[in-house]
Scaffold this active site. Structure first.
Site, PDB file in Angstrom:
ATOM      1  N   GLN A  15      -3.651  -1.434  10.388  1.00 62.14           N
ATOM      2  CA  GLN A  15      -3.107  -1.709   9.059  1.00 62.14           C
ATOM      3  C   GLN A  15      -4.122  -2.541   8.272  1.00 62.14           C
ATOM      4  O   GLN A  15      -4.056  -3.768   8.244  1.00 62.14           O
ATOM      5  CB  GLN A  15      -1.766  -2.439   9.133  1.00 62.14           C
ATOM      6  CG  GLN A  15      -1.147  -2.566   7.752  1.00 62.14           C
ATOM      7  CD  GLN A  15       0.257  -3.113   7.770  1.00 62.14           C
ATOM      8  OE1 GLN A  15       0.878  -3.277   8.815  1.00 62.14           O
ATOM      9  NE2 GLN A  15       0.761  -3.412   6.595  1.00 62.14           N
ATOM     10  N   PHE A  16      -5.047  -1.845   7.611  1.00 61.25           N
ATOM     11  CA  PHE A  16      -6.125  -2.532   6.910  1.00 61.25           C
ATOM     12  C   PHE A  16      -5.619  -3.411   5.775  1.00 61.25           C
ATOM     13  O   PHE A  16      -6.299  -4.352   5.364  1.00 61.25           O
ATOM     14  CB  PHE A  16      -7.169  -1.525   6.397  1.00 61.25           C
ATOM     15  CG  PHE A  16      -6.813  -0.878   5.093  1.00 61.25           C
ATOM     16  CD1 PHE A  16      -7.344  -1.383   3.909  1.00 61.25           C
ATOM     17  CD2 PHE A  16      -5.968   0.215   5.032  1.00 61.25           C
ATOM     18  CE1 PHE A  16      -7.027  -0.793   2.692  1.00 61.25           C
ATOM     19  CE2 PHE A  16      -5.646   0.803   3.839  1.00 61.25           C
ATOM     20  CZ  PHE A  16      -6.181   0.299   2.652  1.00 61.25           C
ATOM     21  N   THR A  17      -4.414  -3.169   5.272  1.00 57.59           N
ATOM     22  CA  THR A  17      -3.913  -3.970   4.145  1.00 57.59           C
ATOM     23  C   THR A  17      -3.716  -5.435   4.515  1.00 57.59           C
ATOM     24  O   THR A  17      -3.675  -6.288   3.628  1.00 57.59           O
ATOM     25  CB  THR A  17      -2.592  -3.395   3.583  1.00 57.59           C
ATOM     26  OG1 THR A  17      -1.610  -3.388   4.621  1.00 57.59           O
ATOM     27  CG2 THR A  17      -2.796  -1.985   3.041  1.00 57.59           C
TER      28      THR A  17
END
Length: 160
Positions: free
Chosen positions: A78-80
């Site tokens: 989850q790069f966010t």
């Protein structure tokens, strides 16, 4: 690297309506790779996740780790989580690693986890995933490993 870990009774990931991973009791780790992270950073984060004492012991205190209970570990990219949200009304993803670096380190993390823990499942890097979970507690912690930020990178509320 960053991991938002949640103690779960169960968790699963689907891609395009098809299940790709699931665990029973254990930890769901939403994982982000930041610029400057390396394999050693991933190894340190994995050790923290496996050893972090957030499961109840015999007296009901958070005294047991995922290793202690033998629960499942579900890792979801989850790069966010690496977004800079300190200003404005839109996140900046400049702190996140480049996609090819993020993917390589996420896959390294999953591989190492499978070598060090019995039950490991993972989401799919870059996919639009549906994540379902039953959060036990709820118990949620934000873990971060890696180099200390420079003074210019520190958040305003952090001591220098």
């Amino acid at each position: 690297m960053i991991a938002l870990i949640q103690r779960v009774r169960e968790a699963r990931v689907s891609v395009g309506g098809h299940p790709v991973a699931e665990i029973g009791m254990g930890l769901l780790g939403l994982v982000a790779v930041e610029r400057g992270d390396r394999e050693s950073t991933a190894g340190n984060l994995l050790e923290r996740m496996l050893g972090y004492r957030i499961f109840p012991d015999e007296v009901g205190r958070m005294g047991r780790s995922l290793r202690d209970i033998g629960g499942g570990l579900l890792l979801v990219p989850q790069f966010t989580l690496a977004a800079d949200t300190r200003t404005g009304s839109r996140p900046s993803f400049s702190p996140a690693a480049a996609p090819e670096v993020g993917k390589a380190l996420f896959l390294y993390l999953v591989q190492r986890a499978r070598e060090r823990h019995e039950t490991v499942a993972s989401g799919v890097f870059g996919a639009d995933m549906d994540v379902a979970l039953v959060n036990a507690g709820p118990v949620t912690f934000w873990l971060r490993t890696g180099p200390e930020p420079s003074a210019s990178e520190q958040r305003p509320d952090e001591p220098s």
